[in-house]
Design a protein around this motif. Structure first.
Motif, PDB file in Angstrom:
ATOM      1  N   VAL A 209     -46.897  -3.250  56.187  1.00 22.43           N
ATOM      2  CA  VAL A 209     -45.713  -3.114  55.339  1.00 22.43           C
ATOM      3  C   VAL A 209     -46.134  -2.838  53.898  1.00 22.43           C
ATOM      4  O   VAL A 209     -45.558  -1.983  53.216  1.00 22.43           O
ATOM      5  CB  VAL A 209     -44.825  -4.385  55.422  1.00 22.43           C
ATOM      6  CG1 VAL A 209     -43.707  -4.344  54.405  1.00 22.43           C
ATOM      7  CG2 VAL A 209     -44.283  -4.553  56.829  1.00 22.43           C
ATOM      8  N   ARG A 210     -47.162  -3.543  53.433  1.00 22.16           N
ATOM      9  CA  ARG A 210     -47.662  -3.348  52.061  1.00 22.16           C
ATOM     10  C   ARG A 210     -48.222  -1.937  51.892  1.00 22.16           C
ATOM     11  O   ARG A 210     -48.015  -1.305  50.865  1.00 22.16           O
ATOM     12  CB  ARG A 210     -48.735  -4.404  51.744  1.00 22.16           C
ATOM     13  CG  ARG A 210     -49.266  -4.339  50.354  1.00 22.16           C
ATOM     14  CD  ARG A 210     -48.221  -4.787  49.375  1.00 22.16           C
ATOM     15  NE  ARG A 210     -48.735  -4.648  48.022  1.00 22.16           N
ATOM     16  CZ  ARG A 210     -48.001  -4.634  46.951  1.00 22.16           C
ATOM     17  NH1 ARG A 210     -46.704  -4.794  47.033  1.00 22.16           N
ATOM     18  NH2 ARG A 210     -48.537  -4.492  45.780  1.00 22.16           N
ATOM     19  N   CYS A 211     -48.932  -1.427  52.892  1.00 20.25           N
ATOM     20  CA  CYS A 211     -49.484  -0.065  52.831  1.00 20.25           C
ATOM     21  C   CYS A 211     -48.363   0.973  52.780  1.00 20.25           C
ATOM     22  O   CYS A 211     -48.445   1.947  52.009  1.00 20.25           O
ATOM     23  CB  CYS A 211     -50.384   0.202  54.033  1.00 20.25           C
ATOM     24  SG  CYS A 211     -51.962  -0.658  53.945  1.00 20.25           S
ATOM     25  N   ILE A 212     -47.342   0.785  53.584  1.00 21.51           N
ATOM     26  CA  ILE A 212     -46.204   1.703  53.587  1.00 21.51           C
ATOM     27  C   ILE A 212     -45.486   1.652  52.244  1.00 21.51           C
ATOM     28  O   ILE A 212     -45.119   2.685  51.673  1.00 21.51           O
ATOM     29  CB  ILE A 212     -45.243   1.385  54.750  1.00 21.51           C
ATOM     30  CG1 ILE A 212     -45.919   1.720  56.091  1.00 21.51           C
ATOM     31  CG2 ILE A 212     -43.932   2.159  54.599  1.00 21.51           C
ATOM     32  CD1 ILE A 212     -45.158   1.247  57.308  1.00 21.51           C
ATOM     33  N   PHE A 213     -45.329   0.445  51.703  1.00 22.31           N
ATOM     34  CA  PHE A 213     -44.697   0.273  50.387  1.00 22.31           C
ATOM     35  C   PHE A 213     -45.495   0.997  49.298  1.00 22.31           C
ATOM     36  O   PHE A 213     -44.938   1.740  48.494  1.00 22.31           O
ATOM     37  CB  PHE A 213     -44.569  -1.219  50.073  1.00 22.31           C
ATOM     38  CG  PHE A 213     -44.027  -1.492  48.706  1.00 22.31           C
ATOM     39  CD1 PHE A 213     -42.674  -1.344  48.440  1.00 22.31           C
ATOM     40  CD2 PHE A 213     -44.872  -1.892  47.669  1.00 22.31           C
ATOM     41  CE1 PHE A 213     -42.162  -1.590  47.169  1.00 22.31           C
ATOM     42  CE2 PHE A 213     -44.373  -2.139  46.401  1.00 22.31           C
ATOM     43  CZ  PHE A 213     -43.016  -1.987  46.147  1.00 22.31           C
ATOM     44  N   ASN A 214     -46.823   0.778  49.298  1.00 19.69           N
ATOM     45  CA  ASN A 214     -47.674   1.444  48.299  1.00 19.69           C
ATOM     46  C   ASN A 214     -47.626   2.962  48.440  1.00 19.69           C
ATOM     47  O   ASN A 214     -47.580   3.677  47.437  1.00 19.69           O
ATOM     48  CB  ASN A 214     -49.117   0.952  48.403  1.00 19.69           C
ATOM     49  CG  ASN A 214     -49.315  -0.399  47.773  1.00 19.69           C
ATOM     50  OD1 ASN A 214     -48.426  -0.930  47.099  1.00 19.69           O
ATOM     51  ND2 ASN A 214     -50.483  -0.991  47.995  1.00 19.69           N
ATOM     52  N   LEU A 215     -47.631   3.439  49.662  1.00 19.41           N
ATOM     53  CA  LEU A 215     -47.540   4.887  49.892  1.00 19.41           C
ATOM     54  C   LEU A 215     -46.224   5.432  49.359  1.00 19.41           C
ATOM     55  O   LEU A 215     -46.204   6.483  48.691  1.00 19.41           O
ATOM     56  CB  LEU A 215     -47.672   5.192  51.391  1.00 19.41           C
ATOM     57  CG  LEU A 215     -47.548   6.674  51.773  1.00 19.41           C
ATOM     58  CD1 LEU A 215     -48.657   7.499  51.131  1.00 19.41           C
ATOM     59  CD2 LEU A 215     -47.540   6.828  53.283  1.00 19.41           C
ATOM     60  N   LEU A 216     -45.151   4.744  49.606  1.00 16.31           N
ATOM     61  CA  LEU A 216     -43.847   5.163  49.105  1.00 16.31           C
ATOM     62  C   LEU A 216     -43.831   5.187  47.577  1.00 16.31           C
ATOM     63  O   LEU A 216     -43.343   6.141  46.966  1.00 16.31           O
ATOM     64  CB  LEU A 216     -42.750   4.229  49.638  1.00 16.31           C
ATOM     65  CG  LEU A 216     -41.331   4.523  49.173  1.00 16.31           C
ATOM     66  CD1 LEU A 216     -40.885   5.913  49.646  1.00 16.31           C
ATOM     67  CD2 LEU A 216     -40.379   3.459  49.668  1.00 16.31           C
TER      68      LEU A 216
END
Length: 167
Positions: free
Chosen positions: A4-11
């Protein structure tokens, strides 16, 4: 949780990149505040990804570059109008006409409106049509000088940001 954190950072990074691109649209469409868009990207990174990487030196440098970025259009227009023989009124009108031109027939208004305004104001001051045209050409060159300055300043700001984040 890590995913979830990786997806958030990517966004967040995609939004930052989009903001950097949008800041360059502000060169042709001055209604888009390039400096504000860049600051939103920087602040987004600072508050959403890493609040310790962007140092006080970075923020002070960005503030100084922002002031240069905001003033580049008006300064370039005034400088070139003066350089091409325009009057003080021609310089002032050129600076105001850039702002007005951004709302009238965008993006062409930022070139056409200052040109016509300077030409008209110079004629009203008893200048010959040749002198008025030269001053108006100065406003035309001022737009391109200001645009070039803005591109260089924005690139400097973005590259500085990238260097700080990567190092």
């Amino acid at each position: 949780m890590l995913e979830v954190r990786c997806i958030f950072n990517l966004l967040i990074w995609l939004i930052i990149i989009a903001l950097f691109i949008l800041s360059f649209a502000g060169i042709l469409f001055p209604i888009i505040p390039s400096s504000l868009v860049l600051w939103v990207a920087f602040l987004l990174y600072h508050f959403a990804i890493n609040s310790s990487e962007l140092t006080l030196v970075f923020w002070i440098a960005m503030a100084v570059l922002t002031i240069l970025l905001i003033g580049s259009d008006m300064l370039a227009n005034s400088y070139f109008v003066k350089k091409f023989g325009g009057s003080k009124w021609g310089e002032r009108v050129a600076a105001i006409a850039v702002i007005i031109g951004s709302f009238v027939i965008p993006p062409f208004g930022i070139v056409v409106i200052p040109f016509l305004a300077v030409f008209t104001i110079e004629l009203m001051q008893q200048r010959s049509s040749q002198e008025a045209i030269l001053a108006a050409v100065g406003s035309f060159l001022g737009f391109f000088g200001g645009a070039l300055a803005k591109v260089m300043i924005q690139l400097l700001m973005i590259i500085w940001f990238i260097i700080v984040v990567i190092m």
